[in-house]
Design an enzyme around this catalytic site. Structure first.
Site, PDB file in Angstrom:
ATOM      1  N   SER A  53      55.135  76.270 103.784  1.00 38.16           N
ATOM      2  CA  SER A  53      54.079  76.002 103.104  1.00 38.16           C
ATOM      3  C   SER A  53      53.010  76.581 103.838  1.00 38.16           C
ATOM      4  O   SER A  53      53.179  77.390 104.654  1.00 38.16           O
ATOM      5  CB  SER A  53      54.030  74.348 102.976  1.00 38.16           C
ATOM      6  OG  SER A  53      52.761  73.999 103.705  1.00 38.16           O
TER       7      SER A  53
ATOM      8  N   CYS B  12      22.440  60.475  60.799  1.00 38.06           N
ATOM      9  CA  CYS B  12      21.960  59.816  59.612  1.00 38.06           C
ATOM     10  C   CYS B  12      20.655  60.533  59.335  1.00 38.06           C
ATOM     11  O   CYS B  12      20.179  60.055  58.210  1.00 38.06           O
ATOM     12  CB  CYS B  12      21.931  58.224  59.849  1.00 38.06           C
ATOM     13  SG  CYS B  12      20.471  57.924  61.152  1.00 38.06           S
TER      14      CYS B  12
ATOM     15  N   CYS C 281      18.151  62.576  63.858  1.00 40.37           N
ATOM     16  CA  CYS C 281      19.313  62.088  64.417  1.00 40.37           C
ATOM     17  C   CYS C 281      20.689  62.971  63.582  1.00 40.37           C
ATOM     18  O   CYS C 281      20.451  62.987  62.209  1.00 40.37           O
ATOM     19  CB  CYS C 281      19.795  60.543  63.879  1.00 40.37           C
ATOM     20  SG  CYS C 281      21.434  59.996  64.067  1.00 40.37           S
TER      21      CYS C 281
ATOM     22  N   LYS D  27      47.804  86.968 103.301  1.00 39.65           N
ATOM     23  CA  LYS D  27      48.777  87.215 104.118  1.00 39.65           C
ATOM     24  C   LYS D  27      48.649  88.793 104.848  1.00 39.65           C
ATOM     25  O   LYS D  27      48.300  89.458 104.381  1.00 39.65           O
ATOM     26  CB  LYS D  27      49.934  87.468 103.088  1.00 39.65           C
ATOM     27  CG  LYS D  27      50.292  86.325 102.234  1.00 39.65           C
ATOM     28  CD  LYS D  27      51.387  86.585 101.085  1.00 39.65           C
ATOM     29  CE  LYS D  27      51.735  85.530 100.221  1.00 39.65           C
ATOM     30  NZ  LYS D  27      52.519  86.036  99.187  1.00 39.65           N
TER      31      LYS D  27
ATOM     32  N   GLU E 254      55.833  81.670  91.388  1.00 37.66           N
ATOM     33  CA  GLU E 254      55.377  80.445  90.930  1.00 37.66           C
ATOM     34  C   GLU E 254      55.861  80.338  89.295  1.00 37.66           C
ATOM     35  O   GLU E 254      55.700  81.399  88.558  1.00 37.66           O
ATOM     36  CB  GLU E 254      53.610  80.524  91.258  1.00 37.66           C
ATOM     37  CG  GLU E 254      53.081  79.208  91.045  1.00 37.66           C
ATOM     38  CD  GLU E 254      53.317  78.551  92.580  1.00 37.66           C
ATOM     39  OE1 GLU E 254      54.093  78.986  93.448  1.00 37.66           O
ATOM     40  OE2 GLU E 254      52.608  77.347  92.695  1.00 37.66           O
TER      41      GLU E 254
ATOM     42  N   CYS F 243      17.875  57.580  67.840  1.00 40.55           N
ATOM     43  CA  CYS F 243      18.033  57.602  66.733  1.00 40.55           C
ATOM     44  C   CYS F 243      16.964  56.109  66.375  1.00 40.55           C
ATOM     45  O   CYS F 243      17.265  55.052  66.848  1.00 40.55           O
ATOM     46  CB  CYS F 243      19.367  57.289  65.990  1.00 40.55           C
ATOM     47  SG  CYS F 243      19.277  56.822  64.279  1.00 40.55           S
TER      48      CYS F 243
ATOM     49  N   LYS G 170      45.868  82.244  94.092  1.00 39.15           N
ATOM     50  CA  LYS G 170      46.878  81.264  94.448  1.00 39.15           C
ATOM     51  C   LYS G 170      47.080  80.237  92.853  1.00 39.15           C
ATOM     52  O   LYS G 170      46.239  79.585  92.587  1.00 39.15           O
ATOM     53  CB  LYS G 170      46.415  80.165  95.699  1.00 39.15           C
ATOM     54  CG  LYS G 170      47.542  79.111  96.027  1.00 39.15           C
ATOM     55  CD  LYS G 170      46.899  78.221  97.103  1.00 39.15           C
ATOM     56  CE  LYS G 170      47.698  77.280  97.490  1.00 39.15           C
ATOM     57  NZ  LYS G 170      48.219  76.293  96.506  1.00 39.15           N
TER      58      LYS G 170
HETATM   59  S1  IVH Z   1      53.132  82.474  99.703  1.00 40.92           S
HETATM   60  C1  IVH Z   1      54.870  81.153 103.356  1.00 40.92           C
HETATM   61  N1  IVH Z   1      51.672  83.439  97.745  1.00 40.92           N
HETATM   62  O1  IVH Z   1      51.077  77.958  97.233  1.00 40.92           O
HETATM   63  C2  IVH Z   1      54.371  81.549 102.303  1.00 40.92           C
HETATM   64  N2  IVH Z   1      52.342  80.967  97.868  1.00 40.92           N
HETATM   65  O2  IVH Z   1      50.737  75.985  99.549  1.00 40.92           O
HETATM   66  C3  IVH Z   1      54.478  80.537 101.310  1.00 40.92           C
HETATM   67  N3  IVH Z   1      51.204  79.807  95.853  1.00 40.92           N
HETATM   68  O3  IVH Z   1      54.207  76.690  97.883  1.00 40.92           O
HETATM   69  C4  IVH Z   1      54.145  80.987 100.093  1.00 40.92           C
HETATM   70  N4  IVH Z   1      50.479  81.597  95.096  1.00 40.92           N
HETATM   71  O4  IVH Z   1      53.599  77.068  95.509  1.00 40.92           O
HETATM   72  C5  IVH Z   1      52.371  82.431  98.249  1.00 40.92           C
HETATM   73  N5  IVH Z   1      50.557  84.402  96.211  1.00 40.92           N
HETATM   74  C6  IVH Z   1      50.865  83.313  96.589  1.00 40.92           C
HETATM   75  C7  IVH Z   1      50.917  82.249  96.005  1.00 40.92           C
HETATM   76  C8  IVH Z   1      51.375  80.952  96.627  1.00 40.92           C
HETATM   77  C9  IVH Z   1      50.646  80.427  94.761  1.00 40.92           C
HETATM   78  C10 IVH Z   1      51.583  78.307  96.073  1.00 40.92           C
HETATM   79  C11 IVH Z   1      53.375  78.026  96.456  1.00 40.92           C
HETATM   80  C12 IVH Z   1      53.226  77.595  97.667  1.00 40.92           C
HETATM   81  C13 IVH Z   1      51.844  76.868  97.900  1.00 40.92           C
HETATM   82  C14 IVH Z   1      51.462  77.036  99.345  1.00 40.92           C
END
Ligand code: IVH
Length: 674
Positions: free
Chosen positions: A82, A404, A401, A283, A175, A425, A117
């Site tokens: 996550s 009416c 109004c 990232k 996703e 009204c 996201k």
């Molecule tokens: S990367 C280690 N890239 O966000 C990388 N996640 O809170 C994990 N999500 O479970 C996921 N867009 O459901 C990644 N461009 C994106 C994303 C993305 C949406 C969601 C996904 C993940 C959650 C993380």
């Protein structure tokens, strides 16, 4: 000290456990994503600070939750992690600093893949020799549910990939989501597209899934053999070459300032996107760096989710609608481009009144910041005047109004000595259709007639079908017509008839309240019913002297009296009273004797009583000519104490030599046993 922290921690764990179970086991989200994220962050922070805190239900121990019991489970060869959350510039600076320190970069710039996201459901698709082999949900991050047959119904998921450079074996991750427009057209009970996507992916019959327009956007990978790329951005490019959809707003960016810029731009574009996003994911672009950074608990050090505010969002006003309330108040409502604020898709925002529109110069077409806090109706915080359309025109509030056509007025408030902000009204009685419908809704509401199974929807429906126009019509319904309506049958008509009949006997107090006379709420209706005692006396209120008499009632003032006068001077209201009298039995109010057992005695309750509510105690006291007061003072005669009383009240009472009694003693005073 430490026991308090433990208590707080355990409470938070209990809460997150409940949320998780509801969401993942019952497919029901009982908390907004934003509040969930905050709770998660608070738990992790507590654990970081105090290392004695630990729970197997902590979000540091799992990703997501155990998959639903209905599906076959299968392990992820590489766990599905996550992401940590960032909410501010400071959080981003911290994120970058940690990476820089970890890798000893000495200020060398770091490139990030910045990806909107998407707020959907993540899935991992295993391909072997170019063929879609198996698809799993995230589950608890270690093992997911095998939802292959449901994923196969999604057009965006390539079933076979022939490209030469496609890896021998790979888990493509991304996703699954529903587009906002498609969601609007779907007749489902989910609060937002994300829940709908989840629901449709996690149900057994893939024929049903097929009917839901699901999409897939790819963004990462799990296990792989033969992947020949060195960084995320290259990987995203490859994904499109292989036939996957990727997010068109993905960007390669360095520097926190630029990340913030991009974030602000994306937030502004949000309403025009056809999918729901709840932030931007950053990232570290370079895979070698990602590998060195690794992960902590269940989130990578090389990525973070920069979330949008949980209670504010930018949207655009599509239209301004004027709603008319029971008392004729014209309330402007902005119809906005639907936007997800804290997990709820918002498409209406109140504009309060004419003055508010003028003050903020709110116009149709404007780009605005909408706020939704708690259960309060969403409202417009500000207007982005720079974004204003060239041909935009000032909004002219209707002078008549819209329902009416009657003239609308702003009243002069005698108490504040100001003109009211609300425009109304000016029609009376049942002349204005919109007002009439609202009056009927009030008439059947909980505190009024409270007719079981006769809610607001039914009022609207029956109104449209011309089955009801005045309150008395409810008691003279033509059930043979209703029986043949869509959604009605013999049994439901029988039930409706029964619940209407049940409410034909009513107290005078409820009856007066249900008429919806302006400024006559529950409390005032009670006062009036005690004053008039019988319906006939109330109905025959015509003489000036009788009106003047009303002013002697403690709590009734000029405003109420003039409103009652207006009510009675309207012919339609007179007819309604006459007609209702024919079909109802309106019970006389019980007149309190002013010579009861508690005459000239005052009471105050502190603490919880056993088997009797505060309201009941109050009415018992009043019935016996006593009075209740709200604080301990010389005027108080008896302090009644229950469980967990306020110590200060007892101390103060003792100082003033006021009698302190318990529930049993109090009831004895009335010759009642407890
Ligand atoms: S990367 C280690 N890239 O966000 C990388 N996640 O809170 C994990 N999500 O479970 C996921 N867009 O459901 C990644 N461009 C994106 C994303 C993305 C949406 C969601 C996904 C993940 C959650 C993380």
């Amino acid at each position: 000290m430490s026991s308090n922290i433990k208590k707080e921690y355990n409470l938070k764990i209990k809460l997150i456990k409940k949320y998780n179970e509801s969401y993942f086991d019952h497919n029901k989200s009982i908390v907004s994503d934003a509040s969930y994220d905050i709770l998660k962050k608070e738990i992790l922070e507590l654990e970081n600070k105090y290392n004695f805190l630990n729970s197997k239900y902590s979000p540091s121990k799992y990703v997501g939750f155990k998959p639903s019991k209905n599906f076959h489970k299968s392990p992820h060869r590489v766990p599905m992690l996550s992401l940590g959350n960032a909410f501010s510039e400071e959080d981003l600076l911290n994120f970058e600093k940690k990476i820089s320190n970890f890798l000893s970069l000495n200020g060398k710039e770091i490139y990030y893949s910045a990806e909107p996201k998407i707020d959907g459901i993540s899935a991992s698709l295993t391909y072997k020799k170019g063929k879609f082999f198996k698809g799993l949900s995230r589950g608890d991050g270690k093992e997911g549910e095998d939802i292959t047959s449901n994923l196969l119904t999604i057009e965006d998921i390539p079933k076979k990939i022939l490209s030469k450079d496609f890896p021998e074996e790979i888990d493509i991750r991304g996703e699954v989501f529903i587009k906002n427009d498609d969601f609007k057209n779907l007749n489902v009970k989910f609060a937002n597209p994300r829940n709908a996507a989840s629901g449709s992916l996690r149900q057994k019959n893939s024929e049903e899934t097929k009917k839901i327009p699901l999409n897939f956007i790819a963004y990462t990978f799990g296990y792989e053999r033969g992947l020949m790329v060195n960084n995320q951005f290259e990987y995203l490019k490859k994904l499109t070459e292989w036939g996957f959809k990727t997010n068109p707003l993905n960007k390669l960016i360095s520097g926190v300032k630029n990340l913030l810029n991009n974030y602000n731009q994306i937030e502004k574009k949000r309403i025009n996107l056809d999918f729901d996003i709840d932030g931007v994911v950053y990232k570290v672009n370079d895979f070698a760096m990602q590998k060195r950074l690794g992960s902590v608990a269940n989130a990578p050090r090389w990525a973070i989710a920069h979330k949008f505010s949980s209670n504010k969002a930018i949207s655009q006003i599509l239209d301004i609608e004027i709603q008319i309330g029971r008392t004729g108040a014209l309330t402007p409502v902005a119809k906005i481009k639907p936007i997800n604020i804290g997990g709820v898709l918002v498409s209406n925002a109140t504009l309060h009144n004419e003055d508010e529109i003028n003050r903020k110069d709110i116009r149709i077409g404007d780009t605005v910041v909408v706020e939704r806090a708690g259960d309060v109706i969403p409202h417009i915080l500000s207007v982005d005047k720079q974004k204003r359309l060239k041909n935009s025109k000032k909004f002219i509030f209707p002078k008549n109004c819209p329902s009416c056509g009657s003239e609308t007025i702003k009243e002069f408030n005698k108490i504040t000595k100001k003109v009211d902000a609300v425009r109304r009204c000016s029609s009376e009685g049942y002349y204005c259709n919109k007002m009439s419908v609202e009056k009927l809704k009030h008439f059947v509401s909980k505190e009024a007639f409270n007719i079981d199974g006769f809610g607001k929807k039914i009022v609207e429906n029956f109104w449209k079908l011309k089955l009801i126009k005045y309150p008395q019509d409810i008691f003279n319904l033509d059930f043979s017509k209703i029986k043949n309506l869509d959604g009605w049958g013999k049994l439901s008509v029988q039930n409706l008839k029964y619940s209407i009949d049940q409410k034909k006997i009513i107290s005078l107090e409820r009856f007066i309240y249900s008429l919806g006379i302006r400024h006559i709420g529950l409390e005032n209706a009670k006062l009036l019913s005690k004053h008039f005692v019988s319906f006939s006396k109330f109905k025959n209120l015509t003489k000036q002297i009788d009106y003047e008499d009303l002013l002697n009632i403690d709590g009734i003032g000029d405003t109420q009296v003039s409103s009652i006068k207006i009510f009675f001077s309207n012919e339609a209201n007179q007819i309604v009273l006459n007609e209702l009298e024919k079909v109802l039995l309106i019970k006389d109010a019980i007149k309190n004797s002013n010579n009861g057992l508690l005459k000239n005695k005052t009471f105050l309750v502190t603490g919880k009583l056993n088997g009797i509510s505060r309201a009941e105690v109050k009415s018992l006291i009043e019935e016996h000519s006593g009075k209740t007061v709200s604080s301990v003072s010389k005027k108080l005669n008896f302090l009644i104490i229950g469980e967990k009383p306020t110590k200060k009240k007892i101390d103060d009472a003792k100082k003033l030599k006021i009698k302190v009694i318990d529930q049993v003693k109090f009831l004895k005073m009335l010759n009642k046993s407890s």
